[in-house]
Design an enzyme around this catalytic site. Structure first.
Site, mmCIF file in Angstrom:
data_model
loop_
_atom_site.group_PDB
_atom_site.id
_atom_site.type_symbol
_atom_site.label_atom_id
_atom_site.label_comp_id
_atom_site.label_asym_id
_atom_site.label_seq_id
_atom_site.Cartn_x
_atom_site.Cartn_y
_atom_site.Cartn_z
ATOM 1 N N ASP A 173 55.294 62.919 79.526
ATOM 2 C CA ASP A 173 54.569 62.668 78.490
ATOM 3 C C ASP A 173 53.467 64.103 78.618
ATOM 4 O O ASP A 173 52.309 63.494 79.287
ATOM 5 C CB ASP A 173 54.317 61.359 78.269
ATOM 6 C CG ASP A 173 54.085 60.905 76.896
ATOM 7 O OD1 ASP A 173 54.057 61.999 75.485
ATOM 8 O OD2 ASP A 173 54.908 59.895 75.905
ATOM 9 N N GLU A 233 56.736 65.638 69.443
ATOM 10 C CA GLU A 233 56.503 64.374 68.758
ATOM 11 C C GLU A 233 55.758 65.591 66.823
ATOM 12 O O GLU A 233 54.737 65.854 67.666
ATOM 13 C CB GLU A 233 55.685 63.758 69.693
ATOM 14 C CG GLU A 233 55.611 62.472 68.255
ATOM 15 C CD GLU A 233 54.595 61.704 68.514
ATOM 16 O OE1 GLU A 233 54.277 60.571 68.025
ATOM 17 O OE2 GLU A 233 53.353 61.697 69.772
ATOM 18 N N HIS A 265 57.432 53.373 72.056
ATOM 19 C CA HIS A 265 56.531 52.920 72.478
ATOM 20 C C HIS A 265 55.735 51.947 70.969
ATOM 21 O O HIS A 265 54.524 51.519 71.466
ATOM 22 C CB HIS A 265 55.805 53.305 73.588
ATOM 23 C CG HIS A 265 55.219 54.922 73.533
ATOM 24 N ND1 HIS A 265 55.896 55.987 73.064
ATOM 25 C CD2 HIS A 265 53.724 55.194 73.083
ATOM 26 C CE1 HIS A 265 54.928 57.058 72.900
ATOM 27 N NE2 HIS A 265 53.737 56.601 73.018
ATOM 28 N N ASP A 266 56.143 53.323 69.844
ATOM 29 C CA ASP A 266 55.612 53.102 68.934
ATOM 30 C C ASP A 266 55.311 52.393 67.820
ATOM 31 O O ASP A 266 54.875 52.001 67.090
ATOM 32 C CB ASP A 266 54.889 54.290 68.522
ATOM 33 C CG ASP A 266 53.349 55.345 69.367
ATOM 34 O OD1 ASP A 266 52.515 54.782 69.950
ATOM 35 O OD2 ASP A 266 53.580 56.620 69.479
ATOM 36 N N ASP A 284 53.130 64.837 73.317
ATOM 37 C CA ASP A 284 52.565 64.086 72.431
ATOM 38 C C ASP A 284 51.947 64.954 71.326
ATOM 39 O O ASP A 284 51.324 66.050 71.019
ATOM 40 C CB ASP A 284 50.964 63.004 73.250
ATOM 41 C CG ASP A 284 51.127 62.736 72.271
ATOM 42 O OD1 ASP A 284 51.961 61.007 71.707
ATOM 43 O OD2 ASP A 284 49.885 62.161 71.986
#
Length: 521
Positions: free
Chosen positions: A102, A267, A329-330, A204
Site C-alpha cells: 500500500d 484508489e 478496511h474502510d 492510496d
C-alpha cells in the site's frame, strides 16, 4: 469480440487484502505483525487467491494507523523489520502468490524527516516539498477546503506564519507533487520496493495527489445535510482529480512496466466517466486497475446492480480491464450491510463478474456487525465525527482463527474487540463445515481457476425475473450462466443446465430459492 489468450496474472487472478494490525500477532502485544502473516500464509494459499495486498507497514506514528508514513523505505518496528519483510516476501512467492504494498503518495506523517525539514523555516530546501500558503487576506485559512476527517484542511504554523495543507489529519501534511525533487524521491521509494521484489502497489487516494493552481474555493454542495460527513459540505472540484495527476500516474505506470509483470491499483472514488480516464491510453497507460467500489456504494437489489454493472462495463475503454470490491478496511462489512444469507450471494457475484476481484480478510468467514464500545474506538475519523456511522474500526477487528483464548489471534487482549461470535465463527470451525462461508469461498475460487469463462471470459447480462440478477460468461466453447436471487422469496429459474455450484449447497429443483445464487454450465 476476439478472445485474448495473453491475460496477465492480475487479470486472471484474485487479490486478498490483509490489514496487518489485525491478521495475526506473533509476539504477544495484541497487534498483528509480519511474522504473524507469514505464519498464516497457508490459509491464504488454501483460499485460492493469487495476490496479497498489505495495508501500510512503513514506519509510522500511527495517527491514522500507517497511512501517516514517516519513512517510505522502511518497516514499522511494531510489525517487524526489513529482514522480517524479506522472509515474508520469500514465503509468499514460495506459495506462488504475489505481494502488493500500500503506497501512500498524497501525504506523509508530520514526523517524516522531509516535513520536519520543510517546517523548519520558509527558506528550507524542502519547504516546497509540501503545500504551504499565506493566510487569506484578513487572516484565516487560504481557502474553504475541508479535511476528509472534518474541519479545515489547513493547519497554521505560527513560527513561519503560513498554513500547510492536509487533506486528512493535521498529522498528515500533503506532499507537493508539482515539485520535481519530491516527485523523484517518491518514485525512488517505489523503485526501492520493486527492487526488493514486490509485485505491485495499491496506491492510496491517487486522485488527491495534485491540487488546482491558485487554490480556489471549492463549491458548496447543495445536497449536503447534517448527519453525513462534514467533508461533503463542499464538492472537491479543485482539491482532487486534477489533469496533472494523470501524467504522474503515467510516470508511475512507466516505472512499474520497466520491471515487467507488475501491477498498479489506484484508489479512486469518481463517477464512471472520470474514473475511466485513470486507465490512460494505449500509448500512455496509467494504472492497471482503478479500484471500483460500486458494489459497496450502491443499494443491494437486482435492478440497481444490473444498471450499475451495465453502466460500468460501458464506461471502460477498450484496453481497460474491470475490477470489483465488496469489502475493505474502510467500508462496512458486507455481511453486516446485507446479512449473512445475501453475503453468500455477494461472494458469488464478486467472484463471477468479469474483472479482477478483491476480497477483504474475514469476509470469507462472513464476519458481520461488530459494535465497538465508545472506550475502545481507535479510528481518528470516528473520534473526530462521532455519531454518524463512519467509524472504520468495525471492519478492522482481528481475524478469529480458532476457539482458543483471544481466537488464536494473540495471547493477550487484541487492540480491537473480536467479532462477538468468534468462538463459533472462526477459521478452524469453518474448515470443518462443508456448508460454511469459508467453504463457499474456496469452492468459488476453485471454479474461477478451473473455468477460463469465469476468470477471463466475455460477459453478457441476461433477462430474469424481478429481484434476480442473471448473466452469462463465455470463453471459447465454454458457456456458464449465473443466476442470483437478491430477494428472500423464491423466483423462477431463468435458465437450466448442469449446476456447478449453489450458495445453498444443494442444487435447486424447479425454482431459484430465496437468497440463492447458482452457477450453471
Amino acid at each position: 469480440m476476439t478472445e485474448r489468450n495473453d491475460h496477465p496474472w492480475w487479470e486472471r487472478g484474485t487479490v486478498y487484502q490483509i490489514y496487518p494490525r489485525s491478521f495475526q500477532d506473533s509476539d504477544g502485544d495484541g497487534v498483528g505483525d509480519l511474522a504473524g502473516i507469514e505464519r498464516r500464509l497457508d490459509h491464504v494459499a488454501a483460499l485460492g487467491v493469487d495476490a496479497i495486498w498489505l495495508s501500510p507497514v512503513f514506519p509510522s506514528p500511527m495517527a491514522d494507523f500507517g497511512y501517516d508514513v514517516a519513512d517510505y523505505c522502511g518497516i514499522e518496528p511494531l510489525f517487524g523489520d526489513l529482514a522480517a519483510f524479506d522472509r515474508l516476501l520469500a514465503a509468499i512467492h514460495a506459495r506462488g502468490l504475489k505481494l502488493l504494498l500500500d503506497f501512500v503518495p498524497n501525504h506523509s506523517s508530520d514526523q517524516h524527516p522531509w516535513f520536519v525539514e520543510s517546517r523548519s523555516g520558509r527558506d528550507s530546501p524542502k519547504r516546497d516539498w509540501y503545500i504551504w500558503r499565506d493566510p487569506a487576506p484578513g487572516g484565516g485559512p487560504p481557502n474553504n477546503w475541508i479535511s476528509d476527517f472534518g474541519g479545515s484542511a489547513w493547519e497554521y504554523d505560527a513560527p513561519s506564519g503560513q498554513y500547510y495543507l492536509h487533506a486528512f489529519l493535521k498529522q498528515q501534511p500533503d506532499l507537493n507533487w508539482r515539485n520535481p525533487e519530491l516527485k523523484a524521491a517518491m518514485l525512488d521509494a517505489m523503485r526501492f520496493w520493486f527492487d526488493r521484489g514486490v509485485d505491485g502497489f495499491r496506491i492510496d487516494v491517487l486522485w488527491h495527489i495534485v491540487k488546482a493552481e491558485g487554490f480556489p474555493d471549492n463549491p458548496v454542495n447543495p445536497y449536503w445535510r447534517p448527519g453525513i460527513t462534514e467533508r461533503d459540505r463542499l464538492i472537491q472540484q479543485h482539491s482532487t482529480d486534477q489533469p496533472e495527476a494523470h501524467a504522474i500516474a503515467a510516470e508511475m505506470r512507466a516505472l512499474a512496466d520497466s520491471y515487467g509483470d507488475r501491477v498498479l491499483i489506484g484508489e479512486i472514488f469518481l463517477p464512471n466517466d472520470r474514473h475511466a480516464r485513470w486507465y490512460g491510453t494505449p500509448d500512455k497507460p496509467q494504472v492497471h486497475l482503478p479500484f471500483n467500489f460500486q458494489l459497496i456504494e450502491n443499494a443491494w437489489n437486482a435492478e440497481t446492480l444490473r444498471d450499475m454493472i451495465a453502466a460500468y462495463e460501458a464506461s471502460l475503454p477498450p484496453h481497460g480491464w474491470p475490477n470489483w470490491v465488496i469489502g475493505s478496511h474502510d467500508a462496512p462489512r458486507i455481511a453486516a450491510r446485507i446479512g449473512e444469507a445475501q453475503a453468500r450471494v455477494a461472494a458469488m457475484l464478486l467472484l463471477t463478474l468479469r474483472g479482477t476481484p478483491t476480497l477483504f480478510q474475514g469476509d470469507e468467514l462472513g464476519i458481520g456487525q461488530v459494535d465497538i464500545p465508545a472506550d475502545r474506538v481507535r479510528d481518528p475519523q470516528e473520534l473526530r465525527q462521532p455519531g454518524i456511522g463512519i467509524g472504520r474500526d468495525r471492519s478492522r477487528t482481528p481475524m478469529p482463527w480458532d476457539a482458543s483464548p483471544f481466537a488464536g489471534f494473540s495471547t493477550v487482549a487484541p487492540w480491537l474487540p473480536l467479532n462477538p461470535d468468534w468462538p463459533t465463527r472462526n477459521v478452524a470451525a469453518q474448515e470443518q463445515d462443508a456448508g460454511s462461508m469459508l467453504t463457499l469461498y474456496r469452492r468459488l475460487l476453485a471454479l474461477r481457476r478451473a473455468h477460463p469463462a469465469l476468470a477471463v471470459g466475455d460477459f453478457r447480462l441476461l433477462e430474469a425475473a424481478d429481484g434476480v440478477l442473471a448473466y452469462e460468461r463465455r470463453h471459447g466453447v465454454e458457456v456458464l450462466r449465473v443466476a442470483l436471487n437478491l430477494t428472500q422469496e423464491p423466483r423462477p429459474l431463468p435458465f437450466g443446465g448442469a449446476v456447478l455450484l449453489s450458495t445453498l449447497n444443494e442444487p435447486p429443483a424447479d425454482q431459484l430459492r430465496g437468497d440463492e445464487g447458482v452457477i450453471f454450465r
